[in-house]
Write a protein that holds these residues in place. Structure first.
Motif, mmCIF file in Angstrom:
data_model
loop_
_atom_site.group_PDB
_atom_site.id
_atom_site.type_symbol
_atom_site.label_atom_id
_atom_site.label_comp_id
_atom_site.label_asym_id
_atom_site.label_seq_id
_atom_site.Cartn_x
_atom_site.Cartn_y
_atom_site.Cartn_z
ATOM 1 N N UNK A 65 2.565 1.626 11.074
ATOM 2 C CA UNK A 65 1.345 0.891 11.408
ATOM 3 C C UNK A 65 0.491 0.771 10.145
ATOM 4 N N UNK A 66 0.290 -0.474 9.691
ATOM 5 C CA UNK A 66 -0.384 -0.738 8.426
ATOM 6 C C UNK A 66 -1.731 -1.420 8.664
ATOM 7 N N UNK A 67 -2.725 -1.020 7.883
ATOM 8 C CA UNK A 67 -4.021 -1.713 7.964
ATOM 9 C C UNK A 67 -3.900 -3.124 7.403
ATOM 10 N N UNK A 68 -3.126 -3.252 6.343
ATOM 11 C CA UNK A 68 -2.874 -4.562 5.731
ATOM 12 C C UNK A 68 -1.523 -4.520 5.044
ATOM 13 N N UNK A 69 -1.008 -5.696 4.745
ATOM 14 C CA UNK A 69 0.263 -5.791 4.026
ATOM 15 C C UNK A 69 0.100 -6.836 2.933
ATOM 16 N N UNK A 70 -0.863 -6.582 2.039
ATOM 17 C CA UNK A 70 -1.249 -7.540 1.012
ATOM 18 C C UNK A 70 -0.671 -7.158 -0.337
ATOM 19 N N UNK A 71 -0.030 -8.101 -1.008
ATOM 20 C CA UNK A 71 0.409 -7.890 -2.380
ATOM 21 C C UNK A 71 1.761 -7.220 -2.501
ATOM 22 N N UNK A 72 2.265 -7.223 -3.725
ATOM 23 C CA UNK A 72 3.612 -6.710 -3.975
ATOM 24 C C UNK A 72 3.695 -5.190 -3.867
ATOM 25 N N UNK A 73 2.585 -4.475 -4.093
ATOM 26 C CA UNK A 73 2.595 -3.022 -3.925
ATOM 27 C C UNK A 73 2.966 -2.678 -2.490
ATOM 28 N N UNK A 74 2.286 -3.317 -1.536
ATOM 29 C CA UNK A 74 2.577 -3.066 -0.117
ATOM 30 C C UNK A 74 4.003 -3.447 0.234
ATOM 31 N N UNK A 75 4.484 -4.544 -0.326
ATOM 32 C CA UNK A 75 5.844 -5.001 -0.045
ATOM 33 C C UNK A 75 6.874 -3.983 -0.524
ATOM 34 N N UNK A 76 6.642 -3.420 -1.711
ATOM 35 C CA UNK A 76 7.587 -2.423 -2.230
ATOM 36 C C UNK A 76 7.474 -1.107 -1.466
ATOM 37 N N UNK A 77 6.276 -0.770 -1.013
ATOM 38 C CA UNK A 77 6.088 0.417 -0.172
ATOM 39 C C UNK A 77 6.892 0.280 1.124
#
Length: 360
Positions: free
Chosen positions: A56-68
């Motif tokens: 459950x994510x607060x946001x999924x913004x940017x490449x950092x989140x994508x790699x996480x």
């Protein structure tokens, strides 16, 4: 006939009373021993394949989140589990509702990314129902949950000290950050201490928004550059890589090559910008986002296995400066060849997990 029925009822009642008495004295009947044996086997681990994991994510913004997310997906797959992802689109109340929903859907483990104390009632309910909970980057207090965080204060210190060195202790800077996020609040603590100890460095502007952060930062940085012509800004300190990206693009497009950007967090897109000698983004402190996802999953599976991991886990950052990077373009997967301590973390690994790595 009536006598036989009475005797039978008396015998059943006597056996029931005996069972209650033996149970109260701690003596187990064969059926109870079998059930408890199955339960203890599950608690000790057994086969953990097939577990349903909620992220459950607060946001999924940017490449950092994508790699996480990539790291979470990889590690869940390694354990033979299935991952369901929920994104709250920067709505903390919605995120809390998603946690409650995951509990009611009886997921085997719940992972959260960011959020705040609004998550606590749902997370407490999960713990009470025996659902393992592992939180990343949120200031929550839920006994029984494991909370992962980056060493945010250290990351801020690493970038601020490099900025101070490059400025020779004097200069006018722009700060980009936003309140209301646990990691950014911790980074702000280091920033406040740094500014107090370095009176030669002056903050002339501060802004930041979590909504479309890179684009919003770029627009606001363009306005700041117009307000402060060449020679009036020495550096930008950004508390998040999305902020650093937006600021660097505005500065580069304006041709303001006298300004350097210092950021926090790292992704492949960030690394490409830092490696570009024409880009103002010179350095960043970070933990490998893919590793963060992997480590978080490992702690969830420790709990599913019956282990009792520590309540708080701190992920150590490294410092990435352009001077330490090769001329040819590399990805974060190759960064460990040039930056000691980057990636391939063994944090959270247990010997029993080797079974799942072999069978991947």
């Amino acid at each position: 006939m009536k006598s036989k029925v009475s005797k039978t009822m008396w015998l059943v009642s006597a056996l029931a009373v005996m069972a209650l008495f033996l149970g109260a004295c701690g003596v187990q009947l064969p059926e109870q021993e079998a059930a408890d044996g199955q339960q203890s086997t599950a608690a000790a681990g057994g086969d953990l394949r097939g577990k349903r994991i909620a992220l459950i994510m607060e946001f999924n913004t940017g490449t950092f989140s994508q790699q996480y997310v990539q790291g979470v997906e990889e590690e869940v797959k390694k354990f033979g589990g299935t991952l369901t992802k929920f994104v709250a689109d920067n709505d903390k109340a919605k995120m809390a509702s998603l946690v409650e929903s995951a509990v009611n859907q009886h997921f085997d483990a719940i992972l959260t990314d960011h959020g705040d104390a609004l998550l606590e009632p749902g997370l407490k309910k999960a713990v009470e129902r025996g659902i393992p909970v592992v939180v990343f980057d949120a200031a929550v207090n839920v006994p029984g949950a494991t909370v992962l965080s980056q060493d945010d204060q250290k990351m801020a210190e690493l970038t601020l000290e490099q900025m101070k060195k490059d400025l020779n202790g004097k200069g006018k800077i722009v700060k980009i950050w936003v309140a209301g996020f646990a990691p950014m609040e911790r980074r702000q603590q280091s920033y406040a201490k740094f500014m107090e100890e370095n009176p030669g460095i002056e903050e002339i502007a501060s802004f930041g928004s979590a909504q479309n952060p890179a684009l919003d930062t770029q627009a606001k940085m363009e306005a700041v550059l117009k307000q402060y012509p060449k020679g009036e800004i020495t550096a930008v300190w950004a508390a998040w890589d999305e902020f650093a990206k937006g600021a660097a693009r505005a500065i580069q497009q304006a041709g303001r090559d006298e300004i350097k950007v210092y950021g926090i967090d790292m992704s492949d897109e960030d690394l490409q910008m830092i490696q570009d000698p024409a880009n103002p983004w010179a350095a960043s402190a970070a933990v490998d986002p893919t590793d963060i996802g992997r480590v978080q999953v490992r702690y969830a599976y420790q709990k599913l296995h019956g282990d009792e991991p520590e309540a708080n886990v701190v992920l150590e950052p490294v410092y990435v400066h352009r001077d330490s990077l090769p001329d040819q373009q590399i990805s974060t997967a190759e960064l460990s060849q040039y930056v000691e301590g980057w990636g391939q973390s063994a944090q959270g690994k247990k010997d029993w997990m080797a079974e799942y790595e072999v069978s991947k």
